[in-house]
Write a protein that holds these residues in place. Structure first.
Motif, PDB file in Angstrom:
ATOM      1  N   ASP A  10       0.452 -14.641  22.447  1.00  0.00           N
ATOM      2  CA  ASP A  10      -0.006 -16.011  23.021  1.00  0.00           C
ATOM      3  C   ASP A  10       0.426 -17.091  22.370  1.00  0.00           C
ATOM      4  OD1 ASP A  10      -0.395 -14.304  25.429  1.00  0.00           O
ATOM      5  OD2 ASP A  10      -2.494 -14.076  24.733  1.00  0.00           O
ATOM      6  N   TYR A  11       0.540 -16.707  20.872  1.00  0.00           N
ATOM      7  CA  TYR A  11      -0.184 -18.314  20.269  1.00  0.00           C
ATOM      8  C   TYR A  11       1.315 -18.654  20.245  1.00  0.00           C
ATOM      9  CZ  TYR A  11      -5.128 -19.365  20.222  1.00  0.00           C
ATOM     10  OH  TYR A  11      -6.441 -19.355  20.472  1.00  0.00           O
ATOM     11  N   PHE A  12       2.118 -17.906  19.697  1.00  0.00           N
ATOM     12  CA  PHE A  12       2.954 -17.693  19.060  1.00  0.00           C
ATOM     13  C   PHE A  12       4.386 -17.762  20.496  1.00  0.00           C
ATOM     14  CE2 PHE A  12       7.437 -14.900  18.788  1.00  0.00           C
ATOM     15  CZ  PHE A  12       8.252 -15.556  17.740  1.00  0.00           C
ATOM     16  N   GLY A  13       4.289 -17.902  21.731  1.00  0.00           N
ATOM     17  CA  GLY A  13       4.676 -18.039  22.938  1.00  0.00           C
ATOM     18  C   GLY A  13       4.793 -19.151  22.564  1.00  0.00           C
TER      19      GLY A  13
ATOM     20  N   PRO B 221       0.875 -21.957  13.689  1.00  0.00           N
ATOM     21  CA  PRO B 221      -1.053 -21.817  12.442  1.00  0.00           C
ATOM     22  C   PRO B 221      -1.857 -20.817  13.281  1.00  0.00           C
ATOM     23  CG  PRO B 221       0.094 -23.792  12.783  1.00  0.00           C
ATOM     24  CD  PRO B 221       0.724 -23.037  13.361  1.00  0.00           C
ATOM     25  N   ALA B 222      -2.312 -21.060  14.309  1.00  0.00           N
ATOM     26  CA  ALA B 222      -2.939 -20.473  15.507  1.00  0.00           C
ATOM     27  C   ALA B 222      -2.742 -19.141  15.920  1.00  0.00           C
ATOM     28  CB  ALA B 222      -3.639 -20.617  17.053  1.00  0.00           C
ATOM     29  N   ALA B 223      -1.247 -18.740  15.667  1.00  0.00           N
ATOM     30  CA  ALA B 223      -1.007 -17.358  15.764  1.00  0.00           C
ATOM     31  C   ALA B 223      -0.588 -16.687  14.790  1.00  0.00           C
ATOM     32  CB  ALA B 223       0.949 -17.186  15.706  1.00  0.00           C
ATOM     33  N   GLU B 224      -0.186 -17.508  13.331  1.00  0.00           N
ATOM     34  CA  GLU B 224      -1.032 -16.285  11.973  1.00  0.00           C
ATOM     35  C   GLU B 224      -2.637 -16.311  12.540  1.00  0.00           C
ATOM     36  OE1 GLU B 224       0.618 -17.798   8.399  1.00  0.00           O
ATOM     37  OE2 GLU B 224       1.692 -19.403   9.201  1.00  0.00           O
ATOM     38  N   GLU B 225      -3.397 -17.171  12.544  1.00  0.00           N
ATOM     39  CA  GLU B 225      -4.556 -16.919  12.511  1.00  0.00           C
ATOM     40  C   GLU B 225      -5.480 -15.442  12.834  1.00  0.00           C
ATOM     41  OE1 GLU B 225      -9.379 -18.699  12.656  1.00  0.00           O
ATOM     42  OE2 GLU B 225      -7.410 -19.501  12.999  1.00  0.00           O
TER      43      GLU B 225
END
Length: 899
Positions: free
Chosen positions: A508-511, A516-520
C-alpha cells in the motif's frame, strides 16, 4: 595453485573387460545433459567411465574430487581448471572470475562459464566429475543444479558417485536429460563376478563355482548379492547351485529375497529389517523410535558393512535407504505375518518425522496409511507454513484426498484451501469460498462454539485475503482499511499473520509512493516472516524492499538486503532436490542492481531462472515485472528488438489480466519510448508523448518515470524549454519524496536541456550534483544510457566535489565517441563526428545490416564475395568504434546515419 594430477584420467587397466551394454547407455544422444553412475566402492564405476572416455572422439575433461573440494569456490576453480587442462584455454578468464567474485556472486561466475562453453565448445565436449560423493555442501548442489539447467547443447556431464547426489534427478529424468546407471544395473561379466565374490563379499570361489553363480544370475548384481549372502549362511555351495533360476516377476523377486536373505539372518537382524521397512529413509534416531530401542546406529553400521541392500545417502553414516526391491519385499512379509503391526510402526515413524520437521515425508506416510483424521490435523497445524514455503499446490492436493465434506466443515482447513488458491493465483475461486467460510463462522458464533479465539483469527485472515483482492481492483482505500483492521486484531490471535499483513501494508505504501514507510513495513514483514517461518513471504517482502531501496538510489543497501535474505533462506530451507525458492521482486531487483553497475553477466544469472517461470506460466504480476527487467537489461545491451518484444508481451498480459495484479506494475510505456529514442524512431516517440496520460498512475515512481522520459523526448524533438518546464517541479518532488534515483535522472536530463539552450554554465552544477549523489552508490549505467551531450558534459566535469576514482571509471565506461567541442545547436541531427566518414559501400552494408540480413545475404544483394562483405564490416566497426552488429546499429542511430 591447483593440483594438475586431479585432471588426469586413471591409467587404463588392461585386465578390465569392456562392458558394452553399459557403454551404450553412456553414449551421447540428442537432448542428454547428464550421465549418472552410482554404486558402492569396488563396483567398477570409475573403470567403466574411463573405458567410455577412451572411446570418445570429442574432448574429455576429467576431475577427481577429494574431501577438500567441498567448498564452492574451490570446487568451481577445479571445474574450470579441468576444462582448461582439456584444451579450452579460452576459459581461463572464467577461472579467474571464481577467484575474484564474492561468495554470493558465484552464480554470476557460473553464468560466465556457461556463456564461455557456448562460445568455445560449439563442437561439443564431455566433463567427467569422479567421486562426486565427496560433495556435501548444499550450496554446491544448488550451483550444480543451476549449471546443468542451463548447460549448452553438446556438453555432457558425467557424475560418478558412491551415493545418490542431492540433485533434482527426477525432474531431469522427466525432461529426458539423464541416463543413469545404478547398482542394480552394474551387471558383471563372469570374471567380474569372480572378483565381486572375492573382493566385495569376501567369499572365495573357484572359477567353476563363480561361473555357475554367474550363469544363474545372468550378471544381475542384485541377484548375485543375494546368492552371496545366501552362500555365507550355508555349509556348502550345493544349495546355491540348486536354487531356482532368476525370478521374472515381482512375486518371485520378493520370494527370492525373503527366502535367500531375510530367512538366513539372525533373529535380531531380521526383526530390525522388518520393523524399519515402513521408512523411506533411515537414520538411527528414527529407527530407535520405531523399534523402541537404542541400538539402531550399531545395527545400521553392521548392515552397511554386510552390503545388505542398504544404500548410504551421505558420507557420515547418518542417513540410508533400502534398495527399493529389498524394502518392498520386507514390507510384503510384514503385511503377510503381522499386518496390525504396520500401523503401529508407521505411526511411530510419522510422529518422529513430525517432531523433527520432516513434514512432507510424514504426510506421504499418512496418505499411504489413509489416516484421514490425522492428515487433517497435520494440515491444520503445518499447512500454513507449507503454503508460505512454496508448497501450496501439494497442500491443495492433500486437501483433495480428505473425505468429502471434511474441508467444508472445518474452518481452519477451509481457510487453508483459500490460501492455497490465493498463492496459486486462482483468484476467481476465492470469493465463493470466502462467503461459505464466513457463513460457517457465523453459524458457529450463533451456536456459541468454544473456539472463539480461532474464529477471530480466521476473520483476520479473511480480512487479509480481502485486502489483497481489493488491491487487484485498485481499491486502495478498502485495502488499507482492511489491513489496518487486521493489524488492530492481530495481537489477539495465535495465527501467524503479521508477516503477510505487513507485506500488504508495504504494498500500500509503495503504491502511494511513500517509500520510507514502505521500507519500514517491509522490514517488519521480513522480521515476522523469519519468526513465523514463512520463507515465501520473507523472499517477497525482502525482494520488494530491495526493489524500493534500488529505486531510492540505495544500491549497496538493496544488494545487502538481497544477500542477507537469501542466506537466511538457504540456511533454513536447504533441499537441493526441491525447486529453489525464488522471489520475482528479489531477482528483478538484483537484475537492476547488476545492470546499473555494468555487471551484465551477473544480471543474466538472476534473469535466467525467471525465464523458466515465463515459459511454464506464472502469475500475471510476476510476468510483467520479469519482462520489464528483461527489457531494461536488453535496452542496456543495445538489443532494442529484444527489449521491444519483452515490453509488448508485458503489455499484452497487463491488458488481459490487470485485475489479477495486486500492485501497480512499472511504467512499460515510458521504457518503450526510450527504446524508440535509442532506435531513432522519433515519430513513435512523439506519438507516445502526445498520447501519454500522467493521471493514470497511482504510484508516483511510475508518474516520475513518465515525466522524465517525456522530457527526454522533448529534448530529442528540439524542445528543451518544454522539458525544463516539466522537470522543474519534478526536481522538488523527487527530493521531497526521497526518490533519489529519479532525482539523479531529473538532474541529468535537466542539465542536458539547459546545455541544449546554450546554458552550459547553468547545466554543469546540476550534473555535478547528480554525479555526487551517484558516486557513493556506484551508479554508472544511468549516465551511459543518456545522450552523447551528457557524455560530453561528464568528460568536461572538473569539480573536485565528485569522487575522482568514480568519475574516472565512469569516463572509461562511456562510449568512445568524439563529441563536438561546442554544444550542438537546437535541431542538430548529429551528436558526434566519426573518426573517418563511411564510404558509399560501407553505408550500403550498414543499411543492409539494419534490415537484419546475414553476411551471405548481404553478399548476394550487393553481388560481391563473402570475404568482401566481411572486409566492409570490419572497416565499418573500426570507424564506428564498436565490436558487434548491435553496437554498430546503436551507434549509427546515435549519429543519425540510418535512413
Amino acid at each position: 595453485m591447483l593440483l594438475t594430477t586431479k585432471f588426469l584420467r586413471p591409467a587404463a587397466d588392461p585386465r578390465a573387460i569392456p562392458r558394452n551394454r553399459l557403454l551404450q547407455v553412456l553414449e551421447r544422444r540428442e537432448g542428454k545433459r547428464l550421465n549418472l553412475v552410482v554404486g558402492p566402492a569396488g563396483f567398477g564405476k570409475t573403470t567403466l567411465v574411463n573405458q567410455w572416455s577412451a572411446t570418445q572422439t570429442l574432448p574429455v575433461a576429467w576431475l577427481s574430487l577429494d574431501a577438500n573440494d567441498d567448498d564452492p569456490r574451490r570446487f568451481w576453480q577445479y571445474i574450470t581448471g579441468a576444462l582448461v587442462h582439456a584444451g579450452f584455454a579460452e576459459l581461463e578468464k572464467c577461472q579467474q572470475a571464481f577467484n575474484t567474485y564474492a561468495a554470493h556472486e558465484l552464480e554470476g561466475a557460473i553464468t560466465g562459464l556457461i556463456n564461455g562453453l557456448v562460445e568455445n565448445v560449439g563442437g561439443g565436449m564431455n566433463l567427467v566429475i569422479d567421486d562426486y560423493h565427496q560433495i556435501q555442501a548444499a550450496e554446491i548442489h544448488r550451483q550444480m543444479t543451476y549449471f546443468l539447467d542451463y548447460l549448452p547443447p553438446g556438453v555432457t556431464v558425467v557424475l560418478v558417485s558412491r551415493t545418490e547426489p542431492d540433485l533434482p534427478i527426477a525432474r531431469w529424468r522427466v525432461r529426458q536429460w539423464v541416463d543413469d546407471i545404478h547398482p542394480q544395473l552394474l551387471a558383471f561379466s563372469e570374471d567380474e563376478c569372480h572378483r565381486f565374490f572375492q573382493d566385495c563379499m569376501a567369499i572365495r570361489l573357484s572359477k567353476d563355482e563363480a561361473r555357475r553363480i554367474w550363469q544363474k544370475t545372468e550378471g544381475w548384481v542384485a541377484a548375485m548379492q543375494l546368492s552371496a549372502l545366501s552362500a555365507r549362511n550355508r555349509p556348502s555351495l550345493g544349495d546355491v547351485q540348486s536354487a531356482n533360476l532368476i525370478p521374472d516377476s515381482s512375486r518371485q523377486i520378493n520370494d527370492y529375497i525373503l527366502s535367500e536373505v531375510l530367512d538366513q539372518q539372525p533373529e535380531n537382524v531380521a526383526d530390525f529389517l522388518l520393523d524399519t521397512a515402513c521408512c523411506l529413509r533411515l537414520t538411527a534416531s528414527l529407527c530407535d523410535r520405531v523399534r523402541e530401542s537404542r541400538d539402531s546406529q550399531e545395527m545400521l553400521e553392521a548392515l552397511s558393512q554386510r552390503n545388505l541392500f542398504l544404500i548410504p545417502l551421505d558420507n557420515r553414516d547418518e542417513w540410508f535407504r533400502y534398495h527399493d526391491l529389498f524394502r518392498e519385499a520386507l514390507f510384503q512379509r510384514l503385511q503377510q505375518t503381522d499386518p496390525d503391526r504396520i500401523q503401529t510402526l508407521q505411526s511411530r515413524a510419522i510422529r518422529w518425522l513430525l517432531e523433527h520437521d520432516h513434514i512432507q515425508e510424514a504426510i506421504a506416510q499418512l496418505v499411504q496409511l489413509e489416516d484421514w483424521p490425522w492428515l487433517a490435523g497435520v494440515l491444520e497445524q503445518h499447512g500454513n507454513n507449507l503454503i508460505h514455503g512454496g508448497f501450496h499446490l501439494p497442500v491443495l492436493d492433500w486437501l483433495d484426498k480428505l473425505p468429502s465434506g471434511t474441508v467444508e466443515s472445518n474452518p481452519r482447513l477451509s481457510m487453508l484451501q483459500i490460501w492455497g488458491h490465493f498463492f496459486a493465483n486462482r483468484l476467481d475461486a476465492l470469493e465463493p469460498r470466502l462467503e461459505r467460510l464466513e457463513d460457517l463462522l457465523d453459524r458457529r458464533v450463533a451456536d456459541s462454539h468454544p473456539d472463539a479465539e480461532g474464529a477471530l483469527g480466521l476473520h483476520s485472515e479473511i480480512a487479509l485475503i480481502r485486502s489483497y483482492l481489493a488491491r487487484t481492483r485498485s481499491d486502495l482505500k478498502s485495502a488499507s482499511d482492511l489491513t489496518q483492521q487486521v493489524l488492530r486484531d492481530i495481537d489477539h490471535t495465535q495465527i501467524p499473520l503479521k508477516s503477510v499483513t505487513y507485506y500488504g501494508l508495504g504494498l500500500d505504501y509503495f503504491g502511494r509512493g511513500d517509500l520510507p514507510a514502505a521500507e519500514e513495513a517491509l522490514q517488519s514483514a521480513v522480521s515476522h516472516g523469519q519468526i513465523e517461518r514463512k520463507p515465501s513471504t520473507v523472499l517477497s517482502s525482502g525482494g520488494l524492499l530491495a526493489w524500493i531501496q534500488f529505486n531510492r538510489g540505495h544500491i549497496d543497501l538493496a544488494l545487502e538486503s538481497c544477500i542477507s535474505i537469501r542466506q537466511w533462506i538457504d540456511r533454513h530451507y536447504t533441499d537441493p532436490k526441491q525447486p529453489k525458492l525464488l522471489s520475482c521482486w528479489q531477482n528483478c531487483a538484483l537484475i537492476e542492481i547488476y545492470r546499473e553497475r555494468g555487471e551484465l553477466e551477473l544480471a543474466d544469472t538472476y534473469l535466467a531462472p525467471l525465464l523458466g517461470h515465463l515459459e511454464q506460466g506464472t502469475e500475471p504480476g510476476q510476468h510483467v515485472i520479469i519482462q520489464y527487467a528483461r527489457a531494461h537489461l536488453a535496452f542496456t545491451r543495445g538489443d532494442y528488438e529484444q527489449a521491444t518484444r519483452a515490453l509488448d508481451d508485458a503489455e499484452r498480459v497487463l491488458r488481459g489480466r490487470r485485475e489479477h495484479i495486486v500492485f501497480e506494475p512499472p511504467n512499460l510505456a515510458a521504457l518503450k519510448a526510450r527504446v524508440h529514442l535509442a532506435k531513432g524512431e522519433l515519430e513513435l516517440a512523439r506519438e507516445w508523448l502526445e498520447h501519454r496520460n500522467p493521471e493514470e498512475f497511482r504510484n508516483p515512481l511510475n508518474a516520475e518515470q513518465d515525466a522524465i522520459t517525456a522530457a527526454r523526448v522533448m529534448i530529442a524533438l528540439d524542445k528543451p524549454g518544454k522539458a525544463i518546464t516539466l522537470l522543474t517541479p519534478l526536481r522538488l518532488s523527487t527530493e521531497t519524496g526521497q526518490h533519489n534515483k529519479h532525482l539523479i535522472e531529473v538532474l541529468t536530463v535537466y542539465a542536458e536541456a539547459l546545455d541544449r539552450e546554450g546554458k552550459t554554465s547553468d547545466a554543469m552544477p546540476l550534473l555535478v550534483e547528480a554525479l555526487k549523489r551517484s558516486s557513493s552508490e556506484q551508479i554508472y549505467r544511468l549516465f551511459i544510457e543518456e545522450s552523447a551531450v551528457v557524455h560530453a558534459l561528464i568528460r568536461d566535469t572538473t569539480s573536485p566535489s565528485v569522487d575522482s576514482r568514480y568519475l574516472q571509471k565512469l569516463r572509461e565506461m562511456l562510449p568512445e565517441t568524439k563529441v563536438r567541442d561546442s554544444a550542438p545547436k537546437a535541431g542538430a541531427k548529429t551528436l558526434a563526428d566519426l573518426i573517418e566518414p563511411l564510404s558509399a559501400r560501407e553505408s550500403e552494408v550498414l543499411e543492409l545490416i539494419n534490415e537484419g540480413l546475414a553476411n551471405k545475404d548481404i553478399a548476394l544483394r550487393m553481388q560481391v564475395a563473402g570475404t568482401t562483405v566481411k572486409a566492409h564490416i570490419r572497416n565499418l566497426y573500426g570507424k564506428l568504434q564498436v565490436k558487434s552488429r548491435t553496437e554498430a546499429l546503436a551507434r549509427a542511430r546515435q549519429l543519425d546515419l540510418l535512413k
